[in-house]
Design a protein around this motif. Structure first.
Motif, mmCIF file in Angstrom:
data_model
loop_
_atom_site.group_PDB
_atom_site.id
_atom_site.type_symbol
_atom_site.label_atom_id
_atom_site.label_comp_id
_atom_site.label_asym_id
_atom_site.label_seq_id
_atom_site.Cartn_x
_atom_site.Cartn_y
_atom_site.Cartn_z
ATOM 1 N N GLY A 44 -8.300 14.163 -2.173
ATOM 2 C CA GLY A 44 -7.153 14.890 -1.631
ATOM 3 C C GLY A 44 -6.545 15.845 -2.634
ATOM 4 O O GLY A 44 -5.356 15.785 -2.946
ATOM 5 N N VAL A 45 -7.347 16.771 -3.135
ATOM 6 C CA VAL A 45 -6.888 17.686 -4.186
ATOM 7 C C VAL A 45 -5.805 18.642 -3.700
ATOM 8 O O VAL A 45 -5.011 19.162 -4.491
ATOM 9 C CB VAL A 45 -8.086 18.469 -4.775
ATOM 10 N N GLY A 46 -5.725 18.862 -2.366
ATOM 11 C CA GLY A 46 -4.684 19.736 -1.824
ATOM 12 C C GLY A 46 -4.754 21.132 -2.402
ATOM 13 O O GLY A 46 -5.838 21.720 -2.509
ATOM 14 N N PHE A 108 -0.748 11.287 -4.405
ATOM 15 C CA PHE A 108 0.054 11.478 -3.189
ATOM 16 C C PHE A 108 -0.833 11.744 -1.975
ATOM 17 O O PHE A 108 -0.648 12.719 -1.246
ATOM 18 C CB PHE A 108 1.083 12.593 -3.388
ATOM 19 N N VAL A 109 -1.794 10.865 -1.791
ATOM 20 C CA VAL A 109 -2.777 10.991 -0.717
ATOM 21 C C VAL A 109 -2.673 9.850 0.291
ATOM 22 O O VAL A 109 -2.790 10.056 1.493
ATOM 23 C CB VAL A 109 -4.211 11.041 -1.306
ATOM 24 N N PHE A 110 -2.427 8.636 -0.195
ATOM 25 C CA PHE A 110 -2.486 7.468 0.684
ATOM 26 C C PHE A 110 -1.327 7.390 1.676
ATOM 27 O O PHE A 110 -1.355 6.572 2.584
ATOM 28 C CB PHE A 110 -2.622 6.186 -0.134
ATOM 29 N N CYS A 111 -0.340 8.253 1.530
ATOM 30 C CA CYS A 111 0.713 8.340 2.535
ATOM 31 C C CYS A 111 0.243 9.120 3.759
ATOM 32 O O CYS A 111 0.877 9.087 4.814
ATOM 33 C CB CYS A 111 1.967 8.987 1.955
ATOM 34 N N GLY A 131 -15.397 1.249 -14.054
ATOM 35 C CA GLY A 131 -14.699 2.525 -13.922
ATOM 36 C C GLY A 131 -13.250 2.345 -13.504
ATOM 37 O O GLY A 131 -12.842 1.281 -13.048
ATOM 38 N N ARG A 132 -12.477 3.419 -13.671
ATOM 39 C CA ARG A 132 -11.044 3.375 -13.372
ATOM 40 C C ARG A 132 -10.712 4.120 -12.091
ATOM 41 O O ARG A 132 -11.221 5.216 -11.842
ATOM 42 C CB ARG A 132 -10.254 4.008 -14.512
ATOM 43 N N ALA A 133 -9.812 3.528 -11.313
ATOM 44 C CA ALA A 133 -9.232 4.189 -10.141
ATOM 45 C C ALA A 133 -7.743 4.395 -10.428
ATOM 46 O O ALA A 133 -7.037 3.440 -10.763
ATOM 47 C CB ALA A 133 -9.421 3.339 -8.891
ATOM 48 N N ILE A 134 -7.286 5.633 -10.319
ATOM 49 C CA ILE A 134 -5.916 5.995 -10.679
ATOM 50 C C ILE A 134 -5.182 6.453 -9.421
ATOM 51 O O ILE A 134 -5.662 7.336 -8.711
ATOM 52 C CB ILE A 134 -5.917 7.125 -11.736
ATOM 53 N N PHE A 135 -4.041 5.854 -9.169
ATOM 54 C CA PHE A 135 -3.276 6.168 -7.967
ATOM 55 C C PHE A 135 -1.846 6.548 -8.342
ATOM 56 O O PHE A 135 -1.136 5.767 -8.986
ATOM 57 C CB PHE A 135 -3.230 4.956 -7.024
ATOM 58 N N LEU A 136 -1.441 7.749 -7.951
ATOM 59 C CA LEU A 136 -0.051 8.175 -8.046
ATOM 60 C C LEU A 136 0.406 8.390 -6.613
ATOM 61 O O LEU A 136 -0.027 9.334 -5.954
ATOM 62 C CB LEU A 136 0.056 9.467 -8.861
ATOM 63 N N GLU A 137 1.261 7.493 -6.105
ATOM 64 C CA GLU A 137 1.496 7.458 -4.663
ATOM 65 C C GLU A 137 2.964 7.242 -4.292
ATOM 66 O O GLU A 137 3.708 6.573 -5.007
ATOM 67 C CB GLU A 137 0.664 6.336 -4.019
ATOM 68 N N HIS A 138 3.334 7.815 -3.142
ATOM 69 C CA HIS A 138 4.594 7.448 -2.498
ATOM 70 C C HIS A 138 4.420 6.032 -1.940
ATOM 71 O O HIS A 138 3.401 5.743 -1.303
ATOM 72 C CB HIS A 138 4.895 8.374 -1.315
ATOM 73 N N THR A 139 5.391 5.163 -2.159
ATOM 74 C CA THR A 139 5.298 3.813 -1.621
ATOM 75 C C THR A 139 6.672 3.354 -1.131
ATOM 76 O O THR A 139 7.700 3.952 -1.456
ATOM 77 C CB THR A 139 4.810 2.799 -2.681
ATOM 78 N N LYS A 140 6.639 2.283 -0.377
ATOM 79 C CA LYS A 140 7.872 1.639 0.059
ATOM 80 C C LYS A 140 8.664 1.203 -1.161
ATOM 81 O O LYS A 140 8.107 0.659 -2.115
ATOM 82 C CB LYS A 140 7.513 0.432 0.928
ATOM 83 N N SER A 141 9.968 1.443 -1.147
ATOM 84 C CA SER A 141 10.813 1.124 -2.300
ATOM 85 C C SER A 141 11.016 -0.385 -2.458
ATOM 86 O O SER A 141 10.874 -1.155 -1.506
ATOM 87 C CB SER A 141 12.173 1.803 -2.141
ATOM 88 N N ASP A 142 11.374 -0.788 -3.684
ATOM 89 C CA ASP A 142 11.767 -2.166 -3.939
ATOM 90 C C ASP A 142 13.164 -2.453 -3.394
ATOM 91 O O ASP A 142 13.578 -3.603 -3.301
ATOM 92 C CB ASP A 142 11.759 -2.451 -5.451
ATOM 93 N N SER A 143 13.891 -1.388 -3.060
ATOM 94 C CA SER A 143 15.260 -1.517 -2.570
ATOM 95 C C SER A 143 15.310 -1.380 -1.046
ATOM 96 O O SER A 143 14.946 -0.337 -0.503
ATOM 97 C CB SER A 143 16.149 -0.438 -3.210
ATOM 98 N N ARG A 144 15.753 -2.416 -0.363
ATOM 99 C CA ARG A 144 15.881 -2.346 1.095
ATOM 100 C C ARG A 144 16.852 -1.255 1.508
ATOM 101 O O ARG A 144 16.647 -0.576 2.513
ATOM 102 C CB ARG A 144 16.369 -3.690 1.643
ATOM 103 N N LEU A 145 17.920 -1.095 0.726
ATOM 104 C CA LEU A 145 18.920 -0.072 1.046
ATOM 105 C C LEU A 145 18.307 1.319 1.011
ATOM 106 O O LEU A 145 18.528 2.131 1.918
ATOM 107 C CB LEU A 145 20.084 -0.178 0.057
#
Length: 200
Positions: A44-46, A108-111, A131-145
């Motif tokens: 997902g190079v965009g 920012f692909v898995f979203c 080998g290494r897999a590197i993920f920089l991703e939007h995820t659900k927050s640790d904060s419910r609020l």
């Protein structure tokens, strides 16, 4: 309208849309790419926001499901003098032999990927043992609020605009497929950087 059509319509305007976030996200992109070694595949190079951070000794291959995005990324690579190969390809159907790459990067692909588990399985397949897999991703927050006050409304907006899902727990999926060597949580978990290693 599919996510491919939505991103195709955006084209170069995607840079404008994400410009306000560059100050926060580009240093994280740089850090994610710093883990890349050897023959590397970017999923997902965009429009190629990570390209300027790759060292010259990395053999880069990059895919995106949207042809218009691939063309923009190719042009950016030429401007940077970067030796890279680009392909129009889905993350869920990687057309590479098993155990082909030393590193796989997803930024920012898995979203957006329609079937994240299939895509994760494909990444695991094409990565060499050790080998290494590197993920920089939007995820659900640790904060419910934060999830209710910020991510849920954002999810509705980006879902309609780009088919993005900002409430996915990609970090859990990474842990199921890889041995996690490094994990960082930013902005209360809204963004995570994860480095996993394939066994062997």
């Amino acid at each position: 309208m599919s996510f491919r059509e939505k991103y195709a319509r955006l084209g170069e305007r995607y840079n404008v849309l994400e410009k306000p976030l560059d100050g926060a996200l580009c240093p994280l992109r740089r850090k994610a790419v710093s883990f890349a070694r050897g023959k590397t595949l970017e999923i997902g190079v965009g429009v190629g926001k990570t390209l300027r951070y790759y060292p010259k000794d990395v053999e880069l291959h990059a895919i995106d499901a949207v042809p218009e995005m691939v063309r923009i990324a190719e042009n950016r690579a030429r401007e940077l003098g970067l030796n890279a190969r680009f392909y129009v390809m889905d993350a869920e159907r990687l057309e590479f032999p098993s155990e082909s790459f030393d590193t796989v990067i997803s930024s920012f692909v898995f979203c957006t990927v329609p079937n994240p588990e299939v895509a994760m399985r494909e990444i695991h397949r094409v990565l060499k043992p050790g080998g290494r897999a590197i993920f920089l991703e939007h995820t659900k927050s640790d904060s419910r609020l934060l999830n209710w006050l910020f991510l849920k409304p954002l999810d509705l907006l980006l879902g309609a605009l780009l088919d993005d899902n900002t409430l996915r727990e990609t970090q859990r999926l990474v842990g199921e497929y890889f041995e996690v060597e490094h994990e960082e949580s930013h902005y209360h978990g809204i963004v995570r950087l994860m480095v996993g290693r394939k066994e062997g």
